[in-house]
Design a protein around this motif. Structure first.
Motif, PDB file in Angstrom:
ATOM      1  N   GLY A 346      13.010  -8.779 -16.518  1.00  0.00           N
ATOM      2  CA  GLY A 346      14.393  -9.008 -16.924  1.00  0.00           C
ATOM      3  C   GLY A 346      15.100  -7.780 -17.461  1.00  0.00           C
ATOM      4  O   GLY A 346      16.334  -7.710 -17.474  1.00  0.00           O
ATOM      5  N   MET A 347      14.349  -6.789 -17.868  1.00  0.00           N
ATOM      6  CA  MET A 347      15.012  -5.643 -18.491  1.00  0.00           C
ATOM      7  C   MET A 347      15.724  -4.756 -17.470  1.00  0.00           C
ATOM      8  O   MET A 347      16.575  -3.949 -17.824  1.00  0.00           O
ATOM      9  CB  MET A 347      14.026  -4.828 -19.345  1.00  0.00           C
ATOM     10  N   MET A 348      15.403  -4.930 -16.180  1.00  0.00           N
ATOM     11  CA  MET A 348      16.040  -4.125 -15.144  1.00  0.00           C
ATOM     12  C   MET A 348      17.549  -4.266 -15.163  1.00  0.00           C
ATOM     13  O   MET A 348      18.272  -3.304 -15.021  1.00  0.00           O
ATOM     14  CB  MET A 348      15.501  -4.545 -13.766  1.00  0.00           C
ATOM     15  N   SER A 349      17.974  -5.500 -15.350  1.00  0.00           N
ATOM     16  CA  SER A 349      19.418  -5.767 -15.293  1.00  0.00           C
ATOM     17  C   SER A 349      20.013  -5.915 -16.689  1.00  0.00           C
ATOM     18  O   SER A 349      21.063  -6.505 -16.871  1.00  0.00           O
ATOM     19  CB  SER A 349      19.660  -7.048 -14.490  1.00  0.00           C
ATOM     20  N   ASN A 350      19.337  -5.373 -17.664  1.00  0.00           N
ATOM     21  CA  ASN A 350      19.777  -5.608 -19.032  1.00  0.00           C
ATOM     22  C   ASN A 350      19.670  -4.347 -19.874  1.00  0.00           C
ATOM     23  O   ASN A 350      18.610  -4.035 -20.412  1.00  0.00           O
ATOM     24  CB  ASN A 350      18.921  -6.716 -19.635  1.00  0.00           C
ATOM     25  N   PRO A 351      20.743  -3.615 -19.988  1.00  0.00           N
ATOM     26  CA  PRO A 351      20.668  -2.294 -20.625  1.00  0.00           C
ATOM     27  C   PRO A 351      20.399  -2.329 -22.123  1.00  0.00           C
ATOM     28  O   PRO A 351      20.010  -1.323 -22.695  1.00  0.00           O
ATOM     29  CB  PRO A 351      22.054  -1.705 -20.339  1.00  0.00           C
ATOM     30  N   GLY A 352      20.510  -3.463 -22.768  1.00  0.00           N
ATOM     31  CA  GLY A 352      20.358  -3.499 -24.219  1.00  0.00           C
ATOM     32  C   GLY A 352      18.932  -3.597 -24.720  1.00  0.00           C
ATOM     33  O   GLY A 352      18.677  -3.610 -25.926  1.00  0.00           O
ATOM     34  N   VAL A 353      17.981  -3.649 -23.807  1.00  0.00           N
ATOM     35  CA  VAL A 353      16.611  -3.917 -24.229  1.00  0.00           C
ATOM     36  C   VAL A 353      16.034  -2.794 -25.087  1.00  0.00           C
ATOM     37  O   VAL A 353      15.446  -3.034 -26.147  1.00  0.00           O
ATOM     38  CB  VAL A 353      15.713  -4.173 -22.993  1.00  0.00           C
ATOM     39  N   ALA A 354      16.211  -1.537 -24.636  1.00  0.00           N
ATOM     40  CA  ALA A 354      15.666  -0.403 -25.386  1.00  0.00           C
ATOM     41  C   ALA A 354      16.255  -0.377 -26.799  1.00  0.00           C
ATOM     42  O   ALA A 354      15.529  -0.208 -27.780  1.00  0.00           O
ATOM     43  CB  ALA A 354      15.966   0.904 -24.649  1.00  0.00           C
ATOM     44  N   ILE A 376      10.395  -1.663 -15.570  1.00  0.00           N
ATOM     45  CA  ILE A 376      10.207  -2.944 -16.272  1.00  0.00           C
ATOM     46  C   ILE A 376       9.340  -2.788 -17.523  1.00  0.00           C
ATOM     47  O   ILE A 376       8.707  -3.724 -17.977  1.00  0.00           O
ATOM     48  CB  ILE A 376       9.584  -4.010 -15.336  1.00  0.00           C
ATOM     49  N   ARG A 377       9.264  -1.549 -18.064  1.00  0.00           N
ATOM     50  CA  ARG A 377       8.461  -1.332 -19.259  1.00  0.00           C
ATOM     51  C   ARG A 377       9.080  -0.246 -20.123  1.00  0.00           C
ATOM     52  O   ARG A 377       9.635   0.728 -19.604  1.00  0.00           O
ATOM     53  CB  ARG A 377       7.046  -0.907 -18.861  1.00  0.00           C
ATOM     54  N   ILE A 378       8.983  -0.419 -21.432  1.00  0.00           N
ATOM     55  CA  ILE A 378       9.308   0.666 -22.365  1.00  0.00           C
ATOM     56  C   ILE A 378       8.122   0.829 -23.303  1.00  0.00           C
ATOM     57  O   ILE A 378       7.619  -0.151 -23.864  1.00  0.00           O
ATOM     58  CB  ILE A 378      10.566   0.359 -23.210  1.00  0.00           C
ATOM     59  N   THR A 379       7.640   2.054 -23.432  1.00  0.00           N
ATOM     60  CA  THR A 379       6.518   2.338 -24.326  1.00  0.00           C
ATOM     61  C   THR A 379       6.959   3.343 -25.375  1.00  0.00           C
ATOM     62  O   THR A 379       7.612   4.327 -25.043  1.00  0.00           O
ATOM     63  CB  THR A 379       5.342   2.937 -23.521  1.00  0.00           C
ATOM     64  N   VAL A 380       6.565   3.075 -26.617  1.00  0.00           N
ATOM     65  CA  VAL A 380       6.836   4.075 -27.659  1.00  0.00           C
ATOM     66  C   VAL A 380       5.538   4.397 -28.384  1.00  0.00           C
ATOM     67  O   VAL A 380       4.635   3.558 -28.464  1.00  0.00           O
ATOM     68  CB  VAL A 380       7.899   3.590 -28.685  1.00  0.00           C
ATOM     69  N   LEU A 381       5.451   5.631 -28.879  1.00  0.00           N
ATOM     70  CA  LEU A 381       4.276   6.054 -29.622  1.00  0.00           C
ATOM     71  C   LEU A 381       4.587   5.964 -31.108  1.00  0.00           C
ATOM     72  O   LEU A 381       5.628   6.455 -31.557  1.00  0.00           O
ATOM     73  CB  LEU A 381       3.923   7.504 -29.246  1.00  0.00           C
ATOM     74  N   ILE A 382       3.698   5.312 -31.856  1.00  0.00           N
ATOM     75  CA  ILE A 382       3.922   5.171 -33.298  1.00  0.00           C
ATOM     76  C   ILE A 382       2.628   5.504 -34.037  1.00  0.00           C
ATOM     77  O   ILE A 382       1.607   5.799 -33.416  1.00  0.00           O
ATOM     78  CB  ILE A 382       4.380   3.731 -33.664  1.00  0.00           C
ATOM     79  N   ASP A 383       2.693   5.423 -35.349  1.00  0.00           N
ATOM     80  CA  ASP A 383       1.498   5.664 -36.162  1.00  0.00           C
ATOM     81  C   ASP A 383       0.520   4.490 -35.966  1.00  0.00           C
ATOM     82  O   ASP A 383       0.914   3.336 -35.998  1.00  0.00           O
ATOM     83  CB  ASP A 383       1.931   5.757 -37.630  1.00  0.00           C
ATOM     84  N   GLU A 384      -0.763   4.810 -35.776  1.00  0.00           N
ATOM     85  CA  GLU A 384      -1.769   3.784 -35.508  1.00  0.00           C
ATOM     86  C   GLU A 384      -1.788   2.700 -36.592  1.00  0.00           C
ATOM     87  O   GLU A 384      -1.972   1.520 -36.311  1.00  0.00           O
ATOM     88  CB  GLU A 384      -3.147   4.440 -35.390  1.00  0.00           C
ATOM     89  N   LYS A 385      -1.600   3.102 -37.849  1.00  0.00           N
ATOM     90  CA  LYS A 385      -1.652   2.162 -38.981  1.00  0.00           C
ATOM     91  C   LYS A 385      -0.606   1.060 -38.866  1.00  0.00           C
ATOM     92  O   LYS A 385      -0.759  -0.009 -39.421  1.00  0.00           O
ATOM     93  CB  LYS A 385      -1.415   2.907 -40.312  1.00  0.00           C
ATOM     94  N   GLU A 386       0.501   1.365 -38.166  1.00  0.00           N
ATOM     95  CA  GLU A 386       1.621   0.421 -38.137  1.00  0.00           C
ATOM     96  C   GLU A 386       1.621  -0.477 -36.905  1.00  0.00           C
ATOM     97  O   GLU A 386       2.571  -1.246 -36.715  1.00  0.00           O
ATOM     98  CB  GLU A 386       2.926   1.207 -38.221  1.00  0.00           C
ATOM     99  N   ILE A 387       0.568  -0.399 -36.080  1.00  0.00           N
ATOM    100  CA  ILE A 387       0.601  -1.088 -34.794  1.00  0.00           C
ATOM    101  C   ILE A 387       0.742  -2.612 -34.945  1.00  0.00           C
ATOM    102  O   ILE A 387       1.551  -3.235 -34.249  1.00  0.00           O
ATOM    103  CB  ILE A 387      -0.625  -0.704 -33.910  1.00  0.00           C
ATOM    104  N   ASP A 388      -0.017  -3.217 -35.891  1.00  0.00           N
ATOM    105  CA  ASP A 388       0.043  -4.682 -36.025  1.00  0.00           C
ATOM    106  C   ASP A 388       1.423  -5.132 -36.497  1.00  0.00           C
ATOM    107  O   ASP A 388       2.008  -6.074 -35.950  1.00  0.00           O
ATOM    108  CB  ASP A 388      -1.040  -5.166 -36.995  1.00  0.00           C
ATOM    109  N   LYS A 389       1.928  -4.407 -37.497  1.00  0.00           N
ATOM    110  CA  LYS A 389       3.257  -4.735 -38.021  1.00  0.00           C
ATOM    111  C   LYS A 389       4.310  -4.573 -36.914  1.00  0.00           C
ATOM    112  O   LYS A 389       5.196  -5.414 -36.751  1.00  0.00           O
ATOM    113  CB  LYS A 389       3.581  -3.801 -39.204  1.00  0.00           C
ATOM    114  N   ALA A 390       4.153  -3.521 -36.119  1.00  0.00           N
ATOM    115  CA  ALA A 390       5.114  -3.243 -35.046  1.00  0.00           C
ATOM    116  C   ALA A 390       5.060  -4.337 -33.981  1.00  0.00           C
ATOM    117  O   ALA A 390       6.101  -4.791 -33.491  1.00  0.00           O
ATOM    118  CB  ALA A 390       4.815  -1.877 -34.423  1.00  0.00           C
TER     119      ALA A 390
END
Lengths: 403, 403
Positions: A346-354, A376-390
């Protein structure tokens, strides 16, 4: 109907579980269906065999490793046939030779080229349940090959394609594909359907439910997959070409801690330098994931990229070896990072997803290091400690827990 | 020279032993010889696999048992190839499919029909040591078969015949064929040479050093066998068509406690009755050994015969079932008996051998129950308790310990 059912190693780890699988297959068979069962090696067998090999020769030839490892599935399939006979149903076990599952030559990481269906058809015609060794093939030298970890999923899909099966059911220890890992995100919801492409992106983003090569093959041959639990009778998730969108922008969130970031600083800002770095890494079988390039000081640039944790040391060794010709001033690295991805057709036709993704993370005080996107995917790199919260924050942000 | 070397399960039971065998084979290879190695499954692997199967299904189909058991040798051969690679020598492991060892269809007790030599030749031509799974074949259905216990000896002989090998060496935990079991008879002497026929009679009389089917095949194809120890470098015993007689009347004494005697009393003295009894037993796969018939009372006869201890119960069950049609008045049995046999090509032209045997036993107060003879063997049944004393007495009586 012809149904291919695949059960992993933990589903056949002991006598009780073998009989549970046998009963489940017999139930299908007694409905009048033809049943082909694909099995992995029992429990930790493969790891135990690998340990035995490493004890004898830490650099054992891969050809011999495959010769050794393929015994694991042969034990499972023969014991399963015995269990079915004990339950009064005629069954026959077959290995890669007996089926003739032709593969490429590459030991330890082969791919299927062609699968003969005569022997299986013959056995099915005499109303036997056919039990096939997963994970293995035979190459043009008449030697055993293995498909690499998770290869039994691929065996099941390849057999389903070769036999034009009506269904291919992958039994695992989870009961389907979820909007996020249910152990992390409490209100994660099981998806009824998902597209091949979404499943592929989720698999490569850290969701361990299906091996991505098997999804690729299922897509190529139009094999409809069902992911189900071997422990209960829940319906599971169907993976197919077009899934009902359920009015969702995205289908799932995946987290992956098996990642590390490397930064090479002060690289000379000339054409071909970045090519040389990534070409050398690729030549050494190191997969580079997210890449970020920024302008550095005085006509130089800084390049950051991520690799899996296993590849971190070898990658650093290569960079150090070629530091001078690659004009790298300094190498930095960090292994306490994690990736979080959202996937959805669905994100293909939906610019607000990012924007929504960044907002969800920002609202929870989570800093974004790097960003990578596909259609159809967005990946971001974050601090490992915050993965569950994220994971929870993004899941909630997109309202994935709501029905 | 092309040399086939066979090592049993205890010779490859662990890492250290695997490397010892690898070194021994490499030594031969480095002399410039072509080396083919035949291996059994490691240590108790086969028994462990059988126990696993029995736990799942005590009446498992033999086809599936063979599918299971053949994994045992495949593990040994692949680990051996890894060990040789670790020692810097190129080696390749092959199973019954890869060699194509065609066998009869009978699971659990197959016999070789034909062995293809191309693949092995090809690997030898590229100067590899070739390591082949013993004990297994492939039948016309493309299914694995096994040859029954001791079958790896037969594999070695069959390969030696197919490849026209210059030598076939069978490595065991004893260093050759002895005039008697050295654990029982202290002055037992190792034979330098023995004929196929003598070896056959010794093997069927309880000497466990070679599987008799392998000796039969060696005789048929003229494969010269050498029985050697895997633990030392002693010369061993050569088994061939004509052996130097060393001026000995007999070559060896063998004892066998695995025997039981059954007597059927008061059988009607009519033609066909004995036939009916032994035919029925044979149809049920019970091998009858020594047979003795004596006249009973009032137009009846008594028949005694021996069977192996495993066959005692099934034999009794059959006799009881058919007691009436077989006109048996009474069934008696005893399982505390033992056989002692003397074997020697020299006894054919020497009528005094039997007398000397009986004299040796009589002088030591040992009673003879039953007697059976072939051209080059005399077997007597005695009390099990006296077997060791009898072995020593006969060994001394014929002066077998003297050089």
């Amino acid at each position: 109907m012809l149904i291919v059912k695949k059960f992993g190693g933990s589903s056949v780890a002991n006598k009780e579980r073998i009989f549970r699988v046998a009963e489940r297959c017999i139930e299908e068979y007694k409905k009048g269906n033809d049943v082909v069962v694909v099995l992995s090696a029992m429990g930790d067998t493969t790891d135990e065999l690998l340990a035995k090999a490493a004890d004898i020769n830490p650099n054992a030839p891969k050809r011999e490793l495959d010769m050794l490892l393929t015994t694991g599935e042969q034990v499972s399939v023969s014991l399963m046939a015995m269990a079915m006979h004990a339950l009064g149903v005629s069954a026959v076990s077959l290995n890669a030779y007996q089926v003739m599952m032709h593969s490429t030559s590459r030991y330890g990481n082969a791919r299927f080229k062609r699968i003969d269906s005569e022997r299986i058809r013959h056995e099915l015609d005499s109303r036997k349940i056919v039990i096939v060794t997963g994970f293995q093939g035979v190459n043009k030298y008449d030697d055993y090959t293995t498909l690499g970890r998770g290869g039994s999923d691929t065996t099941a899909v390849a057999l389903a394609a070769a036999l034009r099966a009506d269904a291919c059911e992958i039994y695992t220890d989870v009961d389907g594909v979820y909007t996020a890992d249910p152990r992390v995100v409490k209100n994660a919801r099981k998806l009824k359907e998902i597209t091949y492409d979404e499943m592929l992106e989720l698999a490569t983003s850290g969701a361990k439910v299906l091996h991505n090569r098997s999804v690729e093959m299922a897509k190529k041959y139009g094999v409809q997959l069902v992911v189900r639990s071997s422990l209960n009778l829940e319906e599971g998730t169907t993976v197919k070409e077009v899934a009902k969108m359920e009015k969702m922008l995205i289908s799932g969130v995946a987290g992956d801690k098996n990642t590390a970031r490397i930064s090479v600083l002060g690289v000379s800002d000339q054409p071909g330098v970045a090519f040389k770095i990534f070409h050398t890494l690729a030549k050494n079988n190191i997969n580079v994931d997210i890449i970020l390039q920024s302008v550095g000081r005085e006509g130089t640039k800084d390049i950051s990229f991520t690799v899996s944790q296993e590849d971190l040391k070898p990658a650093l060794a290569i960079l150090e070896e070629y530091q001078e010709p690659m004009t790298i001033r300094e190498i930095k690295w960090e292994d306490t990072v994690a990736k979080i991805s959202i996937v959805g057709a669905g994100m293909m036709s939906n610019p607000g997803v990012a924007a929504k993704l960044f907002e969800s993370l920002y609202n929870n005080g989570i800093n974004i290091n790097m960003i990578s996107t596909s259609e159809i995917r967005i990946t971001v790199l974050i601090d490992e400690k915050e993965i569950d919260k994220a994971m929870q924050a993004v899941h909630d942000g997109f309202g994935l827990g709501d029905v």
